[in-house]
Design a protein around this motif. Structure first.
Motif, PDB file in Angstrom:
ATOM      1  N   ARG A 155      42.484  51.727  44.372  1.00  0.00           N
ATOM      2  CA  ARG A 155      42.289  50.776  43.556  1.00  0.00           C
ATOM      3  C   ARG A 155      43.035  49.550  43.841  1.00  0.00           C
ATOM      4  O   ARG A 155      42.473  48.206  43.423  1.00  0.00           O
ATOM      5  N   GLN A 156      44.067  49.867  43.496  1.00  0.00           N
ATOM      6  CA  GLN A 156      44.870  48.489  43.703  1.00  0.00           C
ATOM      7  C   GLN A 156      44.817  47.840  45.003  1.00  0.00           C
ATOM      8  O   GLN A 156      44.991  46.389  45.108  1.00  0.00           O
ATOM      9  N   ARG A 157      44.755  48.029  45.940  1.00  0.00           N
ATOM     10  CA  ARG A 157      44.444  47.278  47.038  1.00  0.00           C
ATOM     11  C   ARG A 157      43.139  46.418  46.782  1.00  0.00           C
ATOM     12  O   ARG A 157      42.960  45.006  48.050  1.00  0.00           O
ATOM     13  N   LEU A 158      42.312  46.642  46.273  1.00  0.00           N
ATOM     14  CA  LEU A 158      41.500  45.479  46.456  1.00  0.00           C
ATOM     15  C   LEU A 158      41.925  43.342  45.900  1.00  0.00           C
ATOM     16  O   LEU A 158      41.684  42.816  45.869  1.00  0.00           O
ATOM     17  N   LEU A 159      43.687  44.082  45.001  1.00  0.00           N
ATOM     18  CA  LEU A 159      44.464  42.981  44.697  1.00  0.00           C
ATOM     19  C   LEU A 159      44.499  42.154  46.335  1.00  0.00           C
ATOM     20  O   LEU A 159      44.847  40.934  46.300  1.00  0.00           O
ATOM     21  N   ALA A 160      44.827  43.015  46.840  1.00  0.00           N
ATOM     22  CA  ALA A 160      45.153  42.739  48.573  1.00  0.00           C
ATOM     23  C   ALA A 160      44.563  41.831  49.356  1.00  0.00           C
ATOM     24  O   ALA A 160      44.860  41.679  50.619  1.00  0.00           O
ATOM     25  N   ARG A 161      42.765  42.238  49.207  1.00  0.00           N
ATOM     26  CA  ARG A 161      42.279  42.166  49.853  1.00  0.00           C
ATOM     27  C   ARG A 161      42.024  41.063  50.787  1.00  0.00           C
ATOM     28  O   ARG A 161      41.503  40.175  49.764  1.00  0.00           O
ATOM     29  N   ALA A 162      41.462  41.069  51.795  1.00  0.00           N
ATOM     30  CA  ALA A 162      40.599  39.573  52.495  1.00  0.00           C
ATOM     31  C   ALA A 162      39.578  39.357  52.016  1.00  0.00           C
ATOM     32  O   ALA A 162      38.988  38.372  52.333  1.00  0.00           O
ATOM     33  N   VAL A 163      38.340  40.508  52.844  1.00  0.00           N
ATOM     34  CA  VAL A 163      36.921  40.617  53.182  1.00  0.00           C
ATOM     35  C   VAL A 163      36.874  41.682  51.973  1.00  0.00           C
ATOM     36  O   VAL A 163      36.769  42.943  52.616  1.00  0.00           O
ATOM     37  N   PRO A 164      34.775  42.153  51.339  1.00  0.00           N
ATOM     38  CA  PRO A 164      35.146  40.120  50.541  1.00  0.00           C
ATOM     39  C   PRO A 164      36.721  40.112  50.279  1.00  0.00           C
ATOM     40  O   PRO A 164      37.288  40.303  49.724  1.00  0.00           O
ATOM     41  N   ARG A 165      36.145  38.107  48.871  1.00  0.00           N
ATOM     42  CA  ARG A 165      37.623  38.150  49.306  1.00  0.00           C
ATOM     43  C   ARG A 165      38.228  38.649  47.773  1.00  0.00           C
ATOM     44  O   ARG A 165      37.571  39.361  47.085  1.00  0.00           O
ATOM     45  N   ALA A 166      39.558  39.214  47.593  1.00  0.00           N
ATOM     46  CA  ALA A 166      40.259  39.392  46.316  1.00  0.00           C
ATOM     47  C   ALA A 166      39.658  38.546  45.160  1.00  0.00           C
ATOM     48  O   ALA A 166      39.772  37.237  45.097  1.00  0.00           O
ATOM     49  N   PRO A 167      39.700  39.948  44.026  1.00  0.00           N
ATOM     50  CA  PRO A 167      39.228  39.105  42.040  1.00  0.00           C
ATOM     51  C   PRO A 167      40.446  38.414  42.356  1.00  0.00           C
ATOM     52  O   PRO A 167      41.324  38.606  42.735  1.00  0.00           O
ATOM     53  N   GLN A 168      40.002  37.637  40.804  1.00  0.00           N
ATOM     54  CA  GLN A 168      41.284  37.064  40.556  1.00  0.00           C
ATOM     55  C   GLN A 168      41.396  38.247  39.049  1.00  0.00           C
ATOM     56  O   GLN A 168      40.203  38.731  38.215  1.00  0.00           O
ATOM     57  N   LEU A 169      42.469  38.867  39.262  1.00  0.00           N
ATOM     58  CA  LEU A 169      43.022  38.860  37.905  1.00  0.00           C
ATOM     59  C   LEU A 169      43.678  38.445  36.224  1.00  0.00           C
ATOM     60  O   LEU A 169      44.389  38.033  36.840  1.00  0.00           O
ATOM     61  N   ASP A 170      42.969  38.410  35.009  1.00  0.00           N
ATOM     62  CA  ASP A 170      43.555  37.722  34.179  1.00  0.00           C
ATOM     63  C   ASP A 170      44.026  38.821  33.443  1.00  0.00           C
ATOM     64  O   ASP A 170      42.767  39.586  33.271  1.00  0.00           O
ATOM     65  N   VAL A 171      45.552  39.165  32.636  1.00  0.00           N
ATOM     66  CA  VAL A 171      45.312  40.186  31.779  1.00  0.00           C
ATOM     67  C   VAL A 171      46.384  39.622  30.729  1.00  0.00           C
ATOM     68  O   VAL A 171      47.386  38.442  31.032  1.00  0.00           O
ATOM     69  N   VAL A 172      46.042  40.390  29.792  1.00  0.00           N
ATOM     70  CA  VAL A 172      46.716  39.978  28.783  1.00  0.00           C
ATOM     71  C   VAL A 172      46.748  41.339  28.130  1.00  0.00           C
ATOM     72  O   VAL A 172      46.913  41.847  27.514  1.00  0.00           O
ATOM     73  N   LEU A 173      48.785  40.993  28.169  1.00  0.00           N
ATOM     74  CA  LEU A 173      48.794  42.745  27.508  1.00  0.00           C
ATOM     75  C   LEU A 173      50.207  42.266  26.430  1.00  0.00           C
ATOM     76  O   LEU A 173      50.569  41.646  25.774  1.00  0.00           O
TER      77      LEU A 173
END
Length: 293
Positions: A155-173
């Protein structure tokens, strides 16, 4: 686009079928009786949790009085729901109710997440996720635990994928997440250092809600995730709010439901530390953890 799998077409088909039923003033109970199905089966179809056979789609459409053209369109969409994403190959390592989320996560253009108790799976180190899985599932074999770790790493790979563009991840901890240690405090320090590093990626933002921030709107809702989808498509998916627990998940996408969580997210945003302050706090707590080992 392989990662988006069948999830988006399933959800689109489910929404269309629900609209057809409601426009025909047919209740779920009445539809189930007419089709000789169970009501939960119709609910699973309408929420996109399972793929559908074109013949079942046609049967539903006929009960709702749909036109021949509509039936053919629905049958075509049903055929698209048969495609499988990578997550289907992991079998029991992913609960059926979580497979829908993984597919939606892969299709999202932005992921917003508030975490009150744990580091989000997309940002967990192997040490952190291993302890979480071992704590939650103490009876699993070593191979089963490894399979669950592999799923999170995939699942973590999607943050570094090129196609389609990786999603923006906004986290509040919540600050409590940072101060709740693993058994190995040095491993927790490494997790915090990893969060600092991740927060410097162009598509990742991590902000901390300090313990003295006070209450925020809808605080009783607890942890939640908001998934936003690409806008440059003909049939845009609605923003979806996701919450889960040990026995299942809830998916919300009605306008008033989305607005409620937009308000909660905005309220959180008014109380969090900025990105630099958040990194400084994470680094400081990591240093404390290292000194305690």
């Amino acid at each position: 686009m392989d990662d988006s799998g069948s999830t988006v077409p399933r959800r689109q088909l489910g929404r269309y079928l629900r609209e057809l039923r409601e426009n025909a003033y047919v209740t779920v109970t009445a539809a189930a009786k007419e089709l000789e199905w169970s009501a939960p089966r119709i609910w699973r179809y309408e929420t996109g949790q399972v793929s559908m056979h074109p013949n079942d789609v046609e049967a539903m459409c006929r009960v709702y009085g749909a036109s021949r053209e509509t039936i053919e369109t629905m049958r075509a969409l049903a055929r698209e729901t048969k495609a499988h994403g990578w997550w289907h190959s992991y079998g029991e390592a992913i609960k059926d109710w979580f497979k829908l989320y993984v597919g939606l996560e892969a299709a999202a253009s932005r992921i917003r997440k508030y975490e009150a108790d744990l580091v989000p799976g997309l940002l967990q180190t192997v040490e952190y996720m291993t302890e979480v899985i071992a704590t939650d599932c103490p009876d699993l074999s070593e191979a089963e635990r490894k399979a669950k770790v592999d799923v999170r790493l995939r699942r973590q790979r999607l943050l570094a994928r090129a196609v389609p563009r990786a999603p923006q991840l906004d986290v509040v901890l919540s600050e409590a997440v940072l101060r709740r240690p693993l058994r190995d405090r040095a491993a927790m320090a490494r997790q915090l250092d990893s969060l600092v590093t991740a927060s410097r990626q162009h598509n990742v933002r991590v902000k901390v809600l300090p313990l003295d921030a006070g209450l925020f709107r809808c605080a009783q809702a607890g942890t939640f995730t908001m998934l936003d989808f690409p806008t440059d498509v003909r049939e845009q998916e609605p923003t979806t709010v996701y919450m889960d627990g040990p026995c299942g998940a809830v998916y919300l996408d009605k306008p008033h439901e989305i607005q409620t969580y937009e308000d909660a997210w905005r309220s959180l945003g008014e109380r969090v530390l900025d990105e630099d302050e958040s990194r400084a706090l994470m680094a400081a707590i990591a240093k404390e953890m290292n000194h305690e080992t």
